[in-house]
Design an enzyme around this catalytic site. Structure first.
Site, PDB file in Angstrom:
ATOM      1  N   SER A   1      42.586  13.778  13.661  1.00 48.88           N
ATOM      2  CA  SER A   1      41.409  13.275  12.942  1.00 48.88           C
ATOM      3  C   SER A   1      41.626  13.008  11.462  1.00 48.88           C
ATOM      4  O   SER A   1      40.705  12.523  10.781  1.00 48.88           O
ATOM      5  CB  SER A   1      40.237  14.249  13.111  1.00 48.88           C
ATOM      6  OG  SER A   1      39.705  14.153  14.412  1.00 48.88           O
TER       7      SER A   1
ATOM      8  N   LYS B   1      40.579   9.655  10.388  1.00 51.47           N
ATOM      9  CA  LYS B   1      39.227   9.246   9.989  1.00 51.47           C
ATOM     10  C   LYS B   1      39.128   8.883   8.509  1.00 51.47           C
ATOM     11  O   LYS B   1      38.155   8.220   8.105  1.00 51.47           O
ATOM     12  CB  LYS B   1      38.226  10.342  10.361  1.00 51.47           C
ATOM     13  CG  LYS B   1      38.038  10.504  11.876  1.00 51.47           C
ATOM     14  CD  LYS B   1      36.957  11.525  12.198  1.00 51.47           C
ATOM     15  CE  LYS B   1      36.700  11.656  13.699  1.00 51.47           C
ATOM     16  NZ  LYS B   1      37.724  12.450  14.396  1.00 51.47           N
TER      17      LYS B   1
ATOM     18  N   SER C   1      33.910  15.760  11.624  1.00 58.12           N
ATOM     19  CA  SER C   1      34.997  15.115  12.370  1.00 58.12           C
ATOM     20  C   SER C   1      34.546  14.700  13.768  1.00 58.12           C
ATOM     21  O   SER C   1      35.309  14.769  14.735  1.00 58.12           O
ATOM     22  CB  SER C   1      36.215  16.048  12.472  1.00 58.12           C
ATOM     23  OG  SER C   1      37.390  15.302  12.683  1.00 58.12           O
TER      24      SER C   1
END
Length: 306
Positions: free
Chosen positions: A80, A83, A137
């Protein structure tokens, strides 16, 4: 004939001996993780920094000085941490942040079967989805952002890779906006570049350092709370300017941060940490080590000046 067979046998053996050894980096066993943790308690006693994360890089954001490096050019999944790129591409598109976007079945994770606090049918403005994607997240939020790009999710991923090239992240590749796909790959060196770039966005700095956020989602009368996945944001005296965590099995636990330590802005990248608290423990060790070495440097400078 016998001589030919003998010669063939010798050549075959020579060929196989000349082949390079192939090693596979497996996830450490519980015993190995415990051994690393015990060893890490000795960190700083001899003035040396030791981190349990497989890949680590600490860079002074102002000067570019590398304070510590460990296997920084190794290519690995980044989960993640992806992101941050998702956020930059979203903001670069100059789309309406008030546009309402629905969470659909397309956003449900069928790769890792991860959970989400955003039920299908939830409708939120793009601004709130960005916050939930970065703070908690949340994968459905990130997926919805990519899916509602003008050229769709495929176009969004293409924009992520173009952005990576613009940032000179030449060893990085993005396959989806969530980080669930293990083909989201990068190196610690490239991620320092990404953190530096993301830090230039005030929205990313503010969102990623927010301890928690509440939003109204489908099926709930009261607002649902979304906590920051970096515990250092929620419970510590750190001065953090940007933060993002990540985890999938292939990537281990990851953490990238910009933080002020001893009066200096530092970029910290920790990849492939095993154990639920390893990346946080590494970050705390790094901070103590920088503060200690900085104090020694100031003391020595004072002695020279006197």
């Amino acid at each position: 004939m016998r001589e030919r067979i003998r010669l063939f046998f010798i050549l075959s053996i020579t060929f196989f001996l000349a082949l390079p050894a192939i090693t596979v980096q497996a996830k450490p066993s519980k015993a190995e993780i415990a051994r690393i943790s015990r060893a890490d308690t000795k960190t700083n006693k001899d003035g040396l920094l030791r981190v349990a994360s497989s890949n680590a890089l600490i860079v002074n954001q102002n000067t570019g000085e590398v304070l510590f490096a460990k296997d920084t050019d190794a290519l690995t999944s980044i989960a993640s941490v992806t992101k941050l790129m998702t956020a930059m591409v979203t903001l670069d598109a100059n789309l309406s942040m008030d546009e309402e976007i629905a969470i659909t079945n397309e956003d449900v994770d069928t790769v890792k079967n991860s959970s989400s606090k955003l039920p299908v049918g939830t409708v939120l403005p793009r601004s709130e989805l960005l916050k939930i994607a970065l703070i908690a997240s949340d994968n459905r939020a990130a997926s919805a952002l990519g899916r509602n790009y003008p050229t769709g999710k495929a176009g969004f991923v293409n924009a992520m890779n173009i952005k990576a090239l613009q940032l000179d992240m030449t060893r990085s590749e993005f396959a989806d906006p969530t980080g669930l796909n293990n083909h989201n790959m990068s190196t610690a060196e490239d991620l320092v570049k990404m953190v530096k770039a993301a830090y230039q966005y005030p929205e990313i700095r503010e969102i990623t350092t927010t301890a928690s956020y509440e939003a109204y989602v489908k099926g709930h009368r009261a607002p649902v709370n979304f906590n920051n996945t970096n515990g250092l944001i929620r419970k510590s005296d750190w001065i953090i300017g940007l933060s993002k965590t990540g985890f999938i099995q292939e990537a281990g636990r990851c953490l990238v941060m910009q933080a002020i330590i001893s009066g200096q802005p530092m970029i910290i990248v920790l990849l492939k940490s095993y154990g639920s608290a390893t990346r946080t423990a590494d970050a705390n060790r790094i901070r103590k080590w920088i503060e200690k070495t900085s104090s020694i440097s100031h003391l020595n400078q004072s002695k020279q000046d006197s």
